[in-house]
Design a protein around this motif. Structure first.
Motif, mmCIF file in Angstrom:
data_model
loop_
_atom_site.group_PDB
_atom_site.id
_atom_site.type_symbol
_atom_site.label_atom_id
_atom_site.label_comp_id
_atom_site.label_asym_id
_atom_site.label_seq_id
_atom_site.Cartn_x
_atom_site.Cartn_y
_atom_site.Cartn_z
ATOM 1 N N VAL A 143 -6.856 7.944 -0.575
ATOM 2 C CA VAL A 143 -5.503 8.456 -0.739
ATOM 3 C C VAL A 143 -4.493 7.302 -0.767
ATOM 4 C CG1 VAL A 143 -4.839 8.819 1.680
ATOM 5 C CG2 VAL A 143 -4.106 10.448 -0.049
ATOM 6 N N ILE A 144 -4.958 6.114 -0.380
ATOM 7 C CA ILE A 144 -4.063 4.955 -0.391
ATOM 8 C C ILE A 144 -4.328 4.131 -1.648
ATOM 9 C CG2 ILE A 144 -3.200 3.006 0.948
ATOM 10 C CD1 ILE A 144 -4.521 4.160 3.380
ATOM 11 N N LEU A 159 -6.194 10.934 10.793
ATOM 12 C CA LEU A 159 -6.750 10.502 12.075
ATOM 13 C C LEU A 159 -6.583 8.994 12.273
ATOM 14 C CD1 LEU A 159 -9.930 12.724 12.315
ATOM 15 C CD2 LEU A 159 -7.779 12.980 13.516
ATOM 16 N N GLY A 160 -5.985 8.331 11.306
ATOM 17 C CA GLY A 160 -5.569 6.942 11.512
ATOM 18 C C GLY A 160 -6.647 5.889 11.397
ATOM 19 N N THR A 161 -7.692 6.144 10.582
ATOM 20 C CA THR A 161 -8.685 5.082 10.363
ATOM 21 C C THR A 161 -8.036 3.871 9.698
ATOM 22 O OG1 THR A 161 -10.484 6.654 10.223
ATOM 23 C CG2 THR A 161 -10.856 4.536 9.185
ATOM 24 N N CYS A 162 -7.102 4.138 8.766
ATOM 25 C CA CYS A 162 -6.407 3.039 8.090
ATOM 26 C C CYS A 162 -5.531 2.288 9.083
ATOM 27 C CB CYS A 162 -5.554 3.577 6.948
ATOM 28 S SG CYS A 162 -4.456 4.916 7.419
ATOM 29 N N MET A 163 -4.910 3.031 10.003
ATOM 30 C CA MET A 163 -4.025 2.422 10.999
ATOM 31 C C MET A 163 -4.808 1.425 11.849
ATOM 32 S SD MET A 163 -1.682 4.477 13.693
ATOM 33 C CE MET A 163 -2.944 4.911 14.860
ATOM 34 N N VAL A 216 1.745 6.451 7.331
ATOM 35 C CA VAL A 216 2.934 5.932 6.654
ATOM 36 C C VAL A 216 2.894 4.410 6.722
ATOM 37 C CG1 VAL A 216 5.445 5.804 6.703
ATOM 38 C CG2 VAL A 216 4.312 7.963 7.212
ATOM 39 N N VAL A 217 3.128 3.775 5.567
ATOM 40 C CA VAL A 217 3.060 2.311 5.503
ATOM 41 C C VAL A 217 4.460 1.718 5.638
ATOM 42 C CG1 VAL A 217 2.389 0.341 4.085
ATOM 43 C CG2 VAL A 217 1.057 2.445 3.985
ATOM 44 N N ASP A 218 4.582 0.728 6.500
ATOM 45 C CA ASP A 218 5.824 -0.034 6.601
ATOM 46 C C ASP A 218 5.753 -1.129 5.534
ATOM 47 O OD1 ASP A 218 7.774 -1.858 7.143
ATOM 48 O OD2 ASP A 218 7.587 -1.726 9.319
ATOM 49 N N ALA A 258 0.844 -1.191 0.000
ATOM 50 C CA ALA A 258 0.000 0.000 0.000
ATOM 51 C C ALA A 258 0.881 1.242 0.000
ATOM 52 C CB ALA A 258 -0.906 0.006 1.221
ATOM 53 N N LEU A 259 0.407 2.274 -0.696
ATOM 54 C CA LEU A 259 1.143 3.536 -0.713
ATOM 55 C C LEU A 259 0.195 4.662 -0.333
ATOM 56 C CD1 LEU A 259 3.701 5.217 -1.552
ATOM 57 C CD2 LEU A 259 2.525 5.541 -3.722
ATOM 58 N N VAL A 260 0.583 5.457 0.656
ATOM 59 C CA VAL A 260 -0.205 6.636 1.014
ATOM 60 C C VAL A 260 0.273 7.773 0.127
ATOM 61 C CG1 VAL A 260 -0.861 8.202 2.844
ATOM 62 C CG2 VAL A 260 -0.385 5.817 3.375
ATOM 63 N N ARG A 261 -0.605 8.213 -0.764
ATOM 64 C CA ARG A 261 -0.186 9.239 -1.715
ATOM 65 C C ARG A 261 -0.353 10.634 -1.117
ATOM 66 N NH1 ARG A 261 -3.554 8.666 -6.756
ATOM 67 N NH2 ARG A 261 -5.074 8.268 -5.145
ATOM 68 N N CYS A 262 0.282 10.877 -0.010
ATOM 69 C CA CYS A 262 0.238 12.197 0.615
ATOM 70 C C CYS A 262 1.427 12.308 1.543
ATOM 71 C CB CYS A 262 -1.064 12.389 1.397
ATOM 72 S SG CYS A 262 -1.167 14.008 2.192
ATOM 73 N N SER A 263 2.077 13.458 1.525
ATOM 74 C CA SER A 263 3.175 13.694 2.451
ATOM 75 C C SER A 263 2.864 14.880 3.345
ATOM 76 C CB SER A 263 4.472 13.979 1.689
ATOM 77 O OG SER A 263 4.613 13.115 0.607
ATOM 78 N N GLY A 264 1.630 15.366 3.245
ATOM 79 C CA GLY A 264 1.263 16.621 3.910
ATOM 80 C C GLY A 264 1.390 16.592 5.410
#
Lengths: 270, 196
Positions: A181-182, A141-145, A161-163, A99-105
């Motif tokens: 965004v992912i 807010l970390g819903t994906c986390m 951020v994805v490991d 998975a890639l989070v397409r945001c660095s904001g």
């Protein structure tokens, strides 16, 4: 007295034992022995990445022949190999995803207002589409986390951020993200664009310190014709990209992530 | 049994002497499978089923084997043996005869073979010296009480997902705090009487 206890319990054990073995014969149900083996070979995280309710129902579908042996993205090629061996079919090379989070904001992207609601991206989305000025970026807010069954996502400076080593490509987070965004990217892709803003450079500059301006420097840098600006955003063609990392080096915003820098190039398996 | 007695017994088994929140039996499934309402429901149904069946079997063992030979002190061992075997047989029977019910109860059925709530109800029945019908009824109602507590707790935990609490309380700590508060609420039922 002791005799009674020993005899009574021993007798009970004996009778129940016979009853159980008799019941096992009488109520015997024909089951596919491969289902158990298949289930043992699967990771058992019940992430649902294969599209089935869990590893158990995936194993049943595999045995019934209705599921694809490469369906377990979480287990990767090692598990697929085992599944193929049990099912007696030939292995087709599996492509690992991550998975890639397409945001660095994160902290570098401006807020519209101070949000003090439920700590959940879907809840935040309900109020004016999230509290970030940028309509494309990670809310943070970390819903994906919370959704990740493999604890591969963390929040760093307000952005997910994805490991990639932990990520199994099950795509649970992709479904959980209200901003979309992912995205799934090939694990072997070394270079990725960590922004999804399609705003023009000028207006983006006012709301984010790192977003892609569409300056085309990466496009001019790339000698493999693998990166292009589409709708004001850099996009990589993974078929052509060799992962040389030139674009990441030249990017004035430093938002093209070259994963080689901190871990060395990923090697193709098999 | 009079209907007044029946109501008193239900009140006692479900609220006043609730298995989980007052007697503190069966805490493991109470914490383990209370994350979602549907799994809590499945577990609750399985517990009701096993408790009722087990109490009938253990009553027979108690009355016809342990008491005549004067070996009541072996009841714990004997009950565990009987309950475990019973659940296994019932599971096999269900798999053959009623596959739909077997699927619905699923993993929960074997999980509670040696659950302390199930053993507890058998021992309480034997200590009270209740008759067959009384034991079975009491066990059924206790199972209902267990399910009731489990569902309450699962509903609260589902809401907790969106609550804000310190990170250190994430997961089990907050569940234990909630369970404690819930148990304290149930203490309020003690001394409740409808037919004085």
């Amino acid at each position: 007295m002791v005799h009674y206890a020993v005899l009574a319990l021993g007798g009970m054990g004996l009778v129940l034992g016979f009853l159980l073995s008799a019941a096992a014969k009488v109520f015997f149900v024909e089951t596919d022995h491969r289902v158990e083996e298949l289930e043992k070979a699967l990771p058992g995280a019940n992430c649902g990445g294969c599209g089935y309710a869990g590893c158990g129902s995936f194993a049943e579908a595999l045995a019934a022949g209705t599921a694809d042996a490469g369906g377990c993205t979480a287990g990767g090629s090692a598990v697929t190999e085992q599944l193929c061996a049990i099912l007696g079919i030939e292995l087709v090379k599996n492509t690992r995803l991550t998975a890639l989070v397409r945001c660095s904001g994160g902290a570098r992207a401006r807020n519209k207002f101070a949000y003090q609601g439920i700590e959940d991206c879907h809840a935040a989305m309900r109020i004016a589409g999230g509290y970030k000025e940028c309509p494309y970026g990670c809310i943070g807010l970390g819903t994906c986390m919370k959704s990740c069954p493999f604890s591969a996502i963390s929040l760093v400076d307000g952005v997910a951020v994805v490991d990639h080593e932990r990520c199994t490509g099950c795509q649970t987070c992709i479904a959980s993200c209200p901003k979309n965004v992912i995205i799934p990217v090939p694990y072997y892709a070394d270079v990725n664009v960590a922004c999804s803003s399609r705003d023009r450079g000028g207006s983006l500059r006012r709301i984010c310190d790192i977003g892609c301006l569409g300056c085309r420097i990466c496009e001019k840098t790339c000698i493999h014709d693998a990166i292009h600006i589409v709708d004001n955003l850099a996009a990589i063609d993974f078929e052509k990209c060799t992962g040389c990392g030139d674009c990441a080096e030249k990017c004035p915003r430093k938002l093209i992530v070259d994963a080689k820098l901190d871990r060395g190039p990923r090697l193709m398996e098999g | 049994m009079t209907w007044q007695g029946l109501i008193t017994m239900s009140l006692g088994a479900i609220l006043i002497e609730n298995f989980v929140l007052v007697r503190f039996l069966g805490i493991c499934p109470f914490l383990g499978v209370s994350k979602k309402m549907d799994t809590a429901m499945g577990m609750g149904m399985a517990v009701i089923f096993v408790m009722t069946a087990a109490s009938a079997a253990t009553w027979a063992v108690d009355a016809y084997l342990l008491k005549p030979f004067g070996i009541e002190y072996m009841e714990t061992v004997a009950f565990i043996l009987v309950i475990a075997a019973l659940v296994q047989i019932v599971e096999m029977f269900l798999q053959k005869a009623v596959p739909a019910l077997y699927k619905a109860l699923g993993i929960y059925l074997p999980l509670i073979t040696t659950n302390c709530a199930v053993l507890g109800v058998a021992i309480i029945n034997s200590d009270l010296g209740s008759g067959f019908l009384e034991s079975v009824l009491f066990s059924f109602l206790s199972g209902v009480g267990f399910t009731f507590a489990l569902l309450l707790f699962a509903a609260i935990r589902q809401r907790l997902e969106f609550a804000e609490y310190p990170d250190a309380f994430e997961g089990f700590p907050i569940a234990l705090v909630t369970a404690g508060l819930l148990a304290m609420c149930f203490m309020g039922f003690s001394g409740l009487e409808i037919f004085p």
